[in-house]
Design an enzyme around this catalytic site. Structure first.
Site, short mmCIF file in Angstrom:
data_model
loop_
_atom_site.label_atom_id
_atom_site.label_comp_id
_atom_site.label_asym_id
_atom_site.label_seq_id
_atom_site.Cartn_x
_atom_site.Cartn_y
_atom_site.Cartn_z
N CYS A 89 0.81 -1.23 0.00
CA CYS A 89 0.00 0.00 0.00
C CYS A 89 0.84 1.27 0.00
O CYS A 89 0.35 2.34 -0.38
CB CYS A 89 -0.94 0.01 1.20
SG CYS A 89 -2.17 -1.29 1.17
N HIS A 336 -9.14 3.86 -1.34
CA HIS A 336 -7.73 3.47 -1.20
C HIS A 336 -7.29 2.71 -2.44
O HIS A 336 -7.31 1.48 -2.47
CB HIS A 336 -7.61 2.61 0.05
CG HIS A 336 -6.24 2.05 0.32
ND1 HIS A 336 -5.07 2.57 -0.22
CD2 HIS A 336 -5.85 0.97 1.09
CE1 HIS A 336 -4.04 1.86 0.20
NE2 HIS A 336 -4.48 0.89 0.98
N CYS A 366 0.13 1.98 6.71
CA CYS A 366 0.49 0.58 6.93
C CYS A 366 0.64 -0.11 5.59
O CYS A 366 0.04 0.30 4.59
CB CYS A 366 -0.56 -0.11 7.80
SG CYS A 366 -2.25 0.02 7.18
#
Length: 380
Positions: A89, A336, A366
């Site tokens: 990510c 996201h 994270c």
């Protein structure tokens, strides 16, 4: 000392899985923001040293070095190379780090850091079918010897964090509801308008649920019986792209560029790969230490809302004020798009520092495997 300046930031709106950007080829998403970045900054594209692009699932239409194909799809000079990276990510935040490090080292003067992900076209669980067809486990012998056969997943990690920090479902849902409220207000006040380059008629982030309520959230089933984690307290599957131009002092002078922010410090850390999502805690400490700053010095925080439990645990552990965290909403409301999120949040952070007049901003998120990047920016 050498300086690395952010001189341009731009993004698409973040689309939903079934929204107006779902059919856009990932290379065309990337091309759109790369062209816009060149146009907005007025930089000579042939002077760019490299294009570093984050993308998590580099399969199918996202394969074949998306950085290179996006740049060429934008009609930009063939002489400029590109590289695609995966730090899960945090991929495009890591792209920003590599770009800044290239400039700080003195070996490069103009570097594009970007990110793209179309989760409608390349689903997050795309690897599952591949592994099943190959009849191959996800983890090899060395991993299984070290961590056993326990489940390794972001969903279990989010629940482990909620358990460890004593975060009840109601607290998670209240945070998620506030994310939607803040995002809706930011859209209504036009806070994102300048940073977004419309594509396919999509000029606003599509994920905000204005009809969210405590009652609607409470009615959702948990992901597993007894868990506090539901879909309402998790980030959305999304489509989007963003690009950032990083320049040296010499490039700023040579090309007549306007610095927006200075890269004050960079950090990347590893953490528990089972709890997986706790990395922003040590990453924040590391980035602030390198910058010679404390939590109280930071005016705006962007902490990716992979799950509500991630941000709430981070805030408790580093003693960060939630009223300065994700002030315009986060991924629970706005989405996201995996490999693009770091560059999207960088764009939001730079604009918010200028809108609010804050001096320092901190970005962290994270990442799969128990990792996290953290970046401190200083408004110029």
């Amino acid at each position: 000392m050498a300086e690395a300046y952010i001189v341009g930031v731009v993004r698409t709106a973040v689309g939903t899985r079934k929204g107006g950007l779902a059919g856009q080829h990932p290379a065309d998403l990337g091309a759109h923001v790369l062209r816009a970045l060149v146009d907005r900054t007025g930089v000579d594209p042939a002077a760019v040293d490299d294009v570093i692009m984050g993308c998590v699932n580099a399969m199918g239409p996202q394969s074949g070095c998306l950085a290179r194909t996006s740049w060429l799809s934008a009609g930009l000079p063939e002489s400029v190379p590109g590289v695609t990276i995966d730090r899960q990510c945090g991929s495009s935040q890591q792209a920003l780090h590599f770009a800044a490090q290239g400039v700080l080292s003195g070996t490069q003067d103009l570097v594009v850091a970007a990110g793209v992900e179309n989760m409608a076209m390349v689903p997050i669980d795309v690897n599952v079918g591949v592994l099943e067809r190959l009849d191959t486990p996800k983890y090899g012998q060395g991993w299984r010897e070290r961590y056993g056969e326990q489940e390794i997943s972001q969903f279990r990690a989010a629940q482990l964090i909620a358990d460890r920090w004593g975060l009840a479902r109601g607290e998670l849902e209240a945070f998620a509801l506030e994310s939607h409220r803040r995002a809706a207000l930011a859209i209504d006040e036009g806070r994102f308008a300048e940073q977004i380059v419309p594509l396919a008629g999509v000029a606003e982030d599509e994920g905000v649920r204005r009809d969210s309520s405590p009652e609607r959230m409470a009615a959702l089933a948990p992901l597993r019986e007894g868990w506090a984690i539901t879909a309402a307290v998790a980030s959305q599957l999304s489509v989007g792209a963003a690009a950032v131009l990083v320049a040296s002092e010499a490039a700023v002078r040579t090309h007549g560029l306007t610095p927006l922010a200075r890269v004050r410090s960079l950090a990347v850390v590893g953490d528990d790969p089972v709890a997986m999502l706790t990395g922003p805690i040590p990453a924040t400490h590391a980035a602030l230490k390198r910058a010679g700053l404390g939590i109280g010095d930071v005016d705006v925080f962007e902490i990716n809302e992979a799950f509500a439990s991630v941000v709430l645990a981070w805030a408790k552990e580093v003693d960060a004020p939630l009223d300065r965290t994700n002030v315009n909403g986060g991924a629970i409301a706005l989405g996201h798009p995996l490999g693009a999120t770091g560059a999207v949040l960088t764009t939001k952070l730079v604009h918010e520092l200028h809108r609010s007049g804050g001096r320092y901003g901190l970005l962290s998120m994270c990442e799969g495997g128990g990792q996290a990047n953290a970046t401190v920016l200083e408004r110029v």
